[in-house]
Structures are given as structure tokens and as C-alpha cells.
Design an enzyme around this catalytic site. Structure first.
Site, short mmCIF file in Angstrom:
data_model
loop_
_atom_site.label_atom_id
_atom_site.label_comp_id
_atom_site.label_asym_id
_atom_site.label_seq_id
_atom_site.Cartn_x
_atom_site.Cartn_y
_atom_site.Cartn_z
N SER A 1 2.88 -2.10 10.42
CA SER A 1 4.34 -2.08 10.61
C SER A 1 5.00 -3.43 10.31
CB SER A 1 4.70 -1.58 12.01
OG SER A 1 4.21 -0.26 12.20
N GLY B 1 1.80 2.34 10.69
CA GLY B 1 2.71 3.47 10.55
C GLY B 1 3.34 3.92 11.85
N ASN C 1 0.88 -1.18 0.00
CA ASN C 1 0.00 0.00 0.00
C ASN C 1 0.91 1.22 0.00
OD1 ASN C 1 -1.85 2.00 0.37
ND2 ASN C 1 -2.40 1.44 2.48
N TRP C 2 1.08 1.82 -1.19
CA TRP C 2 1.99 2.97 -1.28
C TRP C 2 1.39 4.23 -0.68
CZ3 TRP C 2 4.25 2.76 -7.00
CH2 TRP C 2 5.14 1.68 -7.10
N GLY D 1 2.65 -1.01 4.33
CA GLY D 1 2.70 0.39 3.97
C GLY D 1 4.14 0.86 3.85
N GLY D 2 4.65 1.45 4.92
CA GLY D 2 5.99 2.05 4.90
C GLY D 2 7.07 1.18 4.26
C1 PEP Z 1 -1.12 0.15 5.85
O1 PEP Z 1 -1.18 1.33 5.56
O2 PEP Z 1 -1.97 -0.64 5.41
C2 PEP Z 1 -0.01 -0.28 6.72
C3 PEP Z 1 -0.07 -1.48 7.23
O3 PEP Z 1 0.99 0.62 6.92
P1 PEP Z 1 2.39 0.33 7.69
O4 PEP Z 1 2.96 -0.95 7.14
O5 PEP Z 1 3.24 1.52 7.37
O6 PEP Z 1 2.07 0.20 9.13
#
Ligand code: PEP
Length: 250
Positions: free
Chosen positions: A207, A171, A10-11, A228-229
Site C-alpha cells: 500500500s 492491497g 507491479n501491475w 501495486g495498486g
Molecule cells: C504488491 O503487489 O507488490 C503491492 C505492494 O501491492 P499494493 O501496493 O497494492 O499493496
């Protein structure tokens, strides 16, 4: 039992044309393994990703309109996404629930629009920090699933994924422990099993990164990750995808 993994990026609102070129110069057709890789860029870059990414990578949008057509400024319909061969769509991400006030009712409509257009929904659910502290996690998850999914919807010919994303872990660098996540995944599995005999993959988000992916993906009820990140770094994202393959191959 053989478990296929779904590793999805998920960018969010990140990327540029040059970022996409760089990303897919390291993550290329030699990177393919037996699991499913999905990349969800902002809508404006869907076409660039579809053109630039190796063919084995599936493309997903981060949102879909609950309407078909008309005066909905800024929205993109399921028909438009399907027109561009988008295969997945993230629905009900906590950032959309929080910043765009998306309700479970609207999320259900969005799921229906995805299905009508042959796009596989990635339904995101998860509890807040406060809800976890108040011991309400299972009630919240139960309500989020039952107000959106039912047997009729799950009987449709689509490949639905459910992403368990504890909001407090998104995040923040905080991750649910593998046991914590697995308990909720197992609970989700039991609810969904009452509605369908199909197996619905349940992926974890919050995360996830290279350093914790193995312990999470090894858990019985975790079938992948929504990342995400860490997905903004092509080599880290690819390493997570390869960790899934190592686990799958035993
Ligand atoms: C997300 O946005 O779906 C997510 C899991 O973000 P992150 O990996 O940055 O926690």
C-alpha cells in the site's frame, strides 16, 4: 550517503493495449530522473511496454519458470524473458506463494534461473498478519532469506533487489509505519551483509502511495518501493518516483 532509489510497478493482472498507450503518453522520456524506474506488466504485455515505454524505464516480469524448457503449460522460461530483453523479474510474491503454493525451494530455483539468464531478481519476502501478531516476523524473514539466498548466489554478477512486503499491507490500504518497515529492512540488511559485501537494495511494498511515499522512502534502510495498486495510475506512480528524487537531492 547517496542513496539510489528503485521504484517498481507491479501491475499484477491489470492493463490492456490502450491502457499502455495512455500510461506512456503521460509518463514519457521527460519524466526521467536519477533513480531507477521498473515496470512489471503481465507477460503478454511485456513487448508492448518495451516498445511503448521511454527507454529509461526498465521492464520486469512478474514470474519466471523454475524449469528451462518443456511440458510446463502456462509457464515462461528465463531464456524466453531474456530473449525479449526483460531486465527484472519479481520472484516469490506473496500472491504466488499463496495461490500457486510456491515454496522457498521453488523460489530459490527461480532465482537461479533468473541469474543464469542475466535477469535481475526482485525477491519478495514478508510475514502474514498472524505471524506479526505472534511476534514471529523476524523468524519468518530470517527463514525466507536463508532458505533462498547464500553467499555463492549473491556473488554472481546481478543486481538483486529484495522487496519487504508485509502480506497484511498488500492491497489492503494498511501500511507498515516507517519505523516498523525500517526495523525489518535493517534486519534484512544485517542478514544479507553476512553473505555478501555488496550492497543489496531493499525496497518496501504494501500500500505505498503518493501520500505515504515520502515518510517511507526517507527511512535509512528503505531503498525504494514495489508498488501495486498505486502504480496503475501513471501520474501517481510518477509522483512517487519524483518524491524519491526530491529526497535524493536533499
Ligand atoms: C504488491 O503487489 O507488490 C503491492 C505492494 O501491492 P499494493 O501496493 O497494492 O499493496
Amino acid at each position: 550517503m547517496d542513496k539510489k532509489y528503485y521504484i517498481a510497478a507491479n501491475w499484477k493482472m491489470n492493463a490492456s493495449l490502450s491502457f499502455i498507450d495512455d500510461y506512456f503518453s503521460s509518463l514519457d522520456s521527460n519524466s526521467e530522473n536519477s533513480n531507477e524506474m521498473i515496470v512489471c506488466p503481465p507477460d503478454i504485455y511485456l513487448q508492448s511496454v518495451i516498445k511503448t515505454a521511454p527507454k529509461f524505464i526498465k521492464t520486469g516480469a512478474q514470474n519466471i519458470s523454475s524449469h528451462d524448457v518443456g511440458a510446463y503449460t502456462g509457464e515462461c522460461s528465463g531464456e524466453m524473458l531474456a530473449d525479449h530483453f526483460v531486465q527484472y523479474v519479481i520472484i516469490g510474491h506473496s500472491e504466488r506463494r499463496q495461490y500457486h503454493q510456491e515454496s522457498n525451494e521453488e523460489i530459490k530455483l527461480k532465482i537461479m534461473k533468473a541469474i543464469e539468464n542475466g535477469i535481475n531478481p526482485i525477491l519478495c519476502i514478508g510475514e502474514s498478519k498472524k505471524e506479526r501478531e505472534l511476534d514471529q516476523t523476524f523468524d519468518v524473514i530470517n527463514n525466507q532469506i536463508r532458505s533462498v539466498l547464500d553467499s555463492d548466489l549473491l556473488s554472481k554478477d546481478i543486481n538483486m533487489l529484495i522487496a519487504y512486503e508485509p502480506i497484511w499491507a498488500i492491497g489492503t490500504g494498511l501500511t507498515a509505519t516507517p519505523d516498523m518497515a525500517n526495523d525489518v529492512h535493517s534486519f534484512i540488511h544485517s542478514i544479507v551483509s553476512e553473505m555478501t559485501s555488496k550492497s543489496i537494495p531493499i525496497i518496501y511494498g504494501g500500500s505505498m502511495k503518493e501520500s505515504n511515499a515520502k515518510e517511507l522512502l526517507e527511512m535509512e534502510h528503505i531503498h525504494g518501493g514495489l508498488i501495486g495498486g498505486a502504480s496503475l495510475d501513471a501520474s501517481e506512480f510518477l509522483n512517487i518516483y519524483n518524491i524519491a528524487e526530491e529526497i535524493r537531492n536533499g
